[in-house]
Design a protein around this motif. Structure first.
Motif, PDB file in Angstrom:
ATOM      1  N   TYR A  99     -34.785  -5.522  18.120  1.00 60.08           N
ATOM      2  CA  TYR A  99     -33.452  -5.401  17.646  1.00 60.08           C
ATOM      3  C   TYR A  99     -32.900  -6.279  18.618  1.00 60.08           C
ATOM      4  CZ  TYR A  99     -35.075  -1.025  15.684  1.00 60.08           C
ATOM      5  OH  TYR A  99     -35.592  -0.087  14.962  1.00 60.08           O
ATOM      6  N   ASP A 100     -31.817  -6.994  18.139  1.00 63.57           N
ATOM      7  CA  ASP A 100     -30.998  -7.841  18.928  1.00 63.57           C
ATOM      8  C   ASP A 100     -30.334  -7.189  20.115  1.00 63.57           C
ATOM      9  OD1 ASP A 100     -31.659 -10.095  17.476  1.00 63.57           O
ATOM     10  OD2 ASP A 100     -29.790 -10.228  16.187  1.00 63.57           O
ATOM     11  N   ALA A 101     -29.808  -5.755  19.862  1.00 62.64           N
ATOM     12  CA  ALA A 101     -29.027  -5.110  20.961  1.00 62.64           C
ATOM     13  C   ALA A 101     -29.442  -3.724  20.628  1.00 62.64           C
ATOM     14  CB  ALA A 101     -27.611  -5.466  20.730  1.00 62.64           C
ATOM     15  N   CYS A 102     -29.245  -2.859  21.511  1.00 60.80           N
ATOM     16  CA  CYS A 102     -29.189  -1.407  21.392  1.00 60.80           C
ATOM     17  C   CYS A 102     -27.781  -0.889  21.859  1.00 60.80           C
ATOM     18  CB  CYS A 102     -30.391  -0.868  22.264  1.00 60.80           C
ATOM     19  SG  CYS A 102     -31.982  -1.463  21.627  1.00 60.80           S
ATOM     20  N   LEU A 103     -27.230   0.019  21.206  1.00 60.57           N
ATOM     21  CA  LEU A 103     -26.071   0.628  21.555  1.00 60.57           C
ATOM     22  C   LEU A 103     -26.196   2.043  21.275  1.00 60.57           C
ATOM     23  CD1 LEU A 103     -22.779   0.403  21.451  1.00 60.57           C
ATOM     24  CD2 LEU A 103     -22.939   0.494  18.995  1.00 60.57           C
ATOM     25  N   ASN A 104     -25.751   2.737  22.513  1.00 61.43           N
ATOM     26  CA  ASN A 104     -25.697   4.016  22.795  1.00 61.43           C
ATOM     27  C   ASN A 104     -24.341   4.866  22.608  1.00 61.43           C
ATOM     28  OD1 ASN A 104     -27.081   6.717  23.501  1.00 61.43           O
ATOM     29  ND2 ASN A 104     -25.852   6.445  25.477  1.00 61.43           N
ATOM     30  N   LEU A 105     -24.150   5.620  21.737  1.00 64.71           N
ATOM     31  CA  LEU A 105     -22.850   6.355  21.532  1.00 64.71           C
ATOM     32  C   LEU A 105     -22.986   7.704  22.116  1.00 64.71           C
ATOM     33  CD1 LEU A 105     -21.845   5.112  17.988  1.00 64.71           C
ATOM     34  CD2 LEU A 105     -21.186   4.009  20.328  1.00 64.71           C
ATOM     35  N   GLY A 106     -22.798   7.765  23.514  1.00 59.59           N
ATOM     36  CA  GLY A 106     -23.129   9.185  24.034  1.00 59.59           C
ATOM     37  C   GLY A 106     -21.559   9.528  24.683  1.00 59.59           C
ATOM     38  N   GLY A 107     -21.679  10.365  25.929  1.00 61.18           N
ATOM     39  CA  GLY A 107     -20.474  10.574  26.491  1.00 61.18           C
ATOM     40  C   GLY A 107     -19.712   9.125  26.614  1.00 61.18           C
ATOM     41  N   PHE A 108     -20.254   8.191  27.008  1.00 61.38           N
ATOM     42  CA  PHE A 108     -19.828   6.783  27.164  1.00 61.38           C
ATOM     43  C   PHE A 108     -20.307   5.757  26.107  1.00 61.38           C
ATOM     44  CE2 PHE A 108     -18.827   8.749  31.193  1.00 61.38           C
ATOM     45  CZ  PHE A 108     -17.214   8.466  31.280  1.00 61.38           C
ATOM     46  N   SER A 109     -20.192   4.608  25.615  1.00 58.92           N
ATOM     47  CA  SER A 109     -21.005   3.784  24.839  1.00 58.92           C
ATOM     48  C   SER A 109     -21.370   2.708  25.883  1.00 58.92           C
ATOM     49  CB  SER A 109     -20.088   3.226  23.591  1.00 58.92           C
ATOM     50  OG  SER A 109     -18.839   2.554  24.287  1.00 58.92           O
ATOM     51  N   ASN A 110     -22.726   2.305  25.565  1.00 58.92           N
ATOM     52  CA  ASN A 110     -23.082   1.329  26.422  1.00 58.92           C
ATOM     53  C   ASN A 110     -24.029   0.334  25.484  1.00 58.92           C
ATOM     54  OD1 ASN A 110     -25.844   2.426  26.923  1.00 58.92           O
ATOM     55  ND2 ASN A 110     -24.615   3.882  27.994  1.00 58.92           N
ATOM     56  N   ILE A 111     -24.412  -1.003  25.905  1.00 64.15           N
ATOM     57  CA  ILE A 111     -25.097  -1.664  25.173  1.00 64.15           C
ATOM     58  C   ILE A 111     -25.882  -2.572  26.090  1.00 64.15           C
ATOM     59  CG2 ILE A 111     -23.320  -3.647  25.233  1.00 64.15           C
ATOM     60  CD1 ILE A 111     -23.979  -4.090  22.064  1.00 64.15           C
ATOM     61  N   SER A 112     -27.074  -2.951  25.378  1.00 55.08           N
ATOM     62  CA  SER A 112     -27.880  -3.928  26.287  1.00 55.08           C
ATOM     63  C   SER A 112     -28.541  -4.949  24.993  1.00 55.08           C
ATOM     64  CB  SER A 112     -29.189  -3.045  26.609  1.00 55.08           C
ATOM     65  OG  SER A 112     -30.207  -3.039  25.896  1.00 55.08           O
ATOM     66  N   LEU A 113     -28.617  -6.044  25.742  1.00 59.64           N
ATOM     67  CA  LEU A 113     -28.719  -7.022  24.506  1.00 59.64           C
ATOM     68  C   LEU A 113     -29.580  -8.342  25.453  1.00 59.64           C
ATOM     69  CD1 LEU A 113     -26.368  -9.731  25.093  1.00 59.64           C
ATOM     70  CD2 LEU A 113     -25.002  -7.500  24.161  1.00 59.64           C
ATOM     71  N   LYS A 114     -30.052  -9.299  24.810  1.00 60.25           N
ATOM     72  CA  LYS A 114     -30.586 -10.486  25.519  1.00 60.25           C
ATOM     73  C   LYS A 114     -29.583 -11.689  25.617  1.00 60.25           C
ATOM     74  CE  LYS A 114     -34.742 -11.259  26.930  1.00 60.25           C
ATOM     75  NZ  LYS A 114     -35.922 -10.981  26.126  1.00 60.25           N
ATOM     76  N   LYS A 115     -29.097 -12.385  26.678  1.00 59.57           N
ATOM     77  CA  LYS A 115     -28.515 -13.333  26.738  1.00 59.57           C
ATOM     78  C   LYS A 115     -29.230 -14.353  27.652  1.00 59.57           C
ATOM     79  CE  LYS A 115     -23.754 -14.877  27.845  1.00 59.57           C
ATOM     80  NZ  LYS A 115     -22.380 -14.401  27.907  1.00 59.57           N
ATOM     81  N   ASN A 116     -29.107 -15.638  27.354  1.00 58.37           N
ATOM     82  CA  ASN A 116     -29.884 -16.594  28.287  1.00 58.37           C
ATOM     83  C   ASN A 116     -31.079 -16.165  28.796  1.00 58.37           C
ATOM     84  OD1 ASN A 116     -27.505 -18.373  27.601  1.00 58.37           O
ATOM     85  ND2 ASN A 116     -26.815 -17.422  29.526  1.00 58.37           N
ATOM     86  N   HIS A 117     -32.247 -15.439  27.870  1.00 56.71           N
ATOM     87  CA  HIS A 117     -33.377 -14.855  28.160  1.00 56.71           C
ATOM     88  C   HIS A 117     -33.397 -13.947  29.192  1.00 56.71           C
ATOM     89  CE1 HIS A 117     -34.757 -18.293  25.802  1.00 56.71           C
ATOM     90  NE2 HIS A 117     -33.996 -19.112  26.648  1.00 56.71           N
ATOM     91  N   GLN A 118     -32.260 -13.296  29.221  1.00 56.38           N
ATOM     92  CA  GLN A 118     -32.187 -12.103  30.262  1.00 56.38           C
ATOM     93  C   GLN A 118     -31.686 -11.057  29.547  1.00 56.38           C
ATOM     94  OE1 GLN A 118     -29.800 -13.450  33.819  1.00 56.38           O
ATOM     95  NE2 GLN A 118     -31.683 -12.884  34.770  1.00 56.38           N
TER      96      GLN A 118
END
Length: 348
Positions: free
Chosen positions: A155-174
């Motif tokens: 997946y391009d990104a992973c979004l978690n909708l828990g107590g808080f929302s957070n996201i992780s994604l690739k940018k500039n190979h990181q």
């Protein structure tokens, strides 16, 4: 190589203890997983109050709760192992329950003493995954991006909708990651004013009206202008968010908060041109919120099966335990802002 591990996760929304037993395999430096058993132990009213009020305890009482909750985790895990007749376990990885999270002051606290857990479960336990990162100048959050990177990279990104929302994604190979906005920690609190544990499907919010002035004030909160990496905690909500929510019409507040959350999340998805995002956490069941996000972005929002929605975080903490056990990197500096990638967690 193959490992079997149990992951324990207690989120800020206090909906219970998530337990995930999974198998992990590493073949030619490629990781794969299979979820074998799961359970959510709903907190009793007494435990919910204990955890909710832990932030106000004296030092002595907090230390007592730290031990008591560790034994609670041990008993819950022992019962889970017995019920599912699990024989093959290499380790237990426990997130604990967050009481304080103030990385700017170099501390974070997740209660649930791993030594107490180990005393009951009598298996290797890995716990306290966040403190090392905070001491290294990081946010101590989010930690799940290592799992997103190695287990969910399709997946391009992973979004978690828990107590808080957070996201992780690739940018500039990181792999970068950050908290976006409060979600269930505030929506649940508002729903409870109407004698609901949570806003099922967003139905309560759907019957309210958005308050434009409040929405403007929420979207103007300074946190949203900060650059990543960044993270949120209950202290931030107490200081900046809850004081804005005194209006008596709770349905209007829910509608406005849902609009606000969807504004912030869609803005991030659009800014980073995310084509596909895996959406997990309890908020993935909030149909009204998902509709609102979808209307503001062209990103394909993928809602997976129930086990991934509800247990992805517990799964990844089990995985982080396996990585720590093998002295491999389990925290990414690009996600937390610490000085370098590292292997975090205490082993007992």
């Amino acid at each position: 190589m193959v490992w079997h591990a149990i992951g324990l996760m207690s989120g800020t929304s206090l909906d219970g203890l998530d337990i995930c037993y999974a198998r992990f395999e590493n073949t030619h430096e490629q990781w794969s997983f299979k979820i074998l058993n799961t359970a959510t132990v709903t907190y009793s009213g007494i435990w919910e109050e204990k955890l909710k009020n832990s932030i106000y305890l004296s030092a002595e009482d907090l230390l007592e709760l730290h031990s008591e909750y560790g034994f609670y985790l041990g008993n819950a895990t022992h019962k889970f192992i017995y019920q599912h007749q699990i024989k093959d376990i290499d380790l237990i990885a426990s997130h604990g329950h967050t009481v304080f999270h103030q990385p700017g002051r170099r501390f974070t606290l997740q209660i649930g003493d791993g030594r107490a857990l180990q005393t009951v479960a009598k298996l290797p336990v890995i716990y306290d995954f966040r403190s090392q990162d905070v001491l290294m100048g990081g946010n101590g959050a989010p930690l799940v991006p290592i799992g997103d990177e190695l287990l969910f990279s399709q997946y391009d990104a992973c979004l978690n909708l828990g107590g808080f929302s957070n996201i992780s994604l690739k940018k500039n190979h990181q792999r970068i990651a950050f908290d976006i906005a409060p979600v269930n920690i505030v929506l649940n609190k508002l729903a409870q004013r109407l004698h609901h544990n949570f806003d099922h499907n967003g139905d309560l919010a759907r019957t309210g009206k958005t308050e434009p002035e409040l929405l403007t004030r929420l979207n103007a909160l300074p946190f949203y202008q900060e650059t990543y990496p960044k993270s949120l905690g209950i202290e931030w909500c107490n200081q900046h968010l809850f004081p804005l929510l005194e209006k008596p019409d709770v349905r209007d507040l829910l509608a406005t908060l849902t609009e606000h959350i969807s504004d912030q999340i869609s803005q991030v998805l659009n800014e980073h041109r995310i084509k596909s995002v895996l959406c997990t956490g309890g908020g993935a069941y909030n149909a009204f919120l998902i509709e609102k996000i979808s209307a503001k972005t062209s990103t394909d929002i993928i809602i997976p099966d129930q086990e991934i929605i509800e247990y992805k975080e517990a799964l990844i903490f089990a995985f982080m335990g396996v990585l720590k056990w093998n002295n491999r990197i389990n925290v990414l500096a690009s996600a937390t802002g610490s000085s370098h990638d590292h292997s975090s967690g205490l082993i007992v």
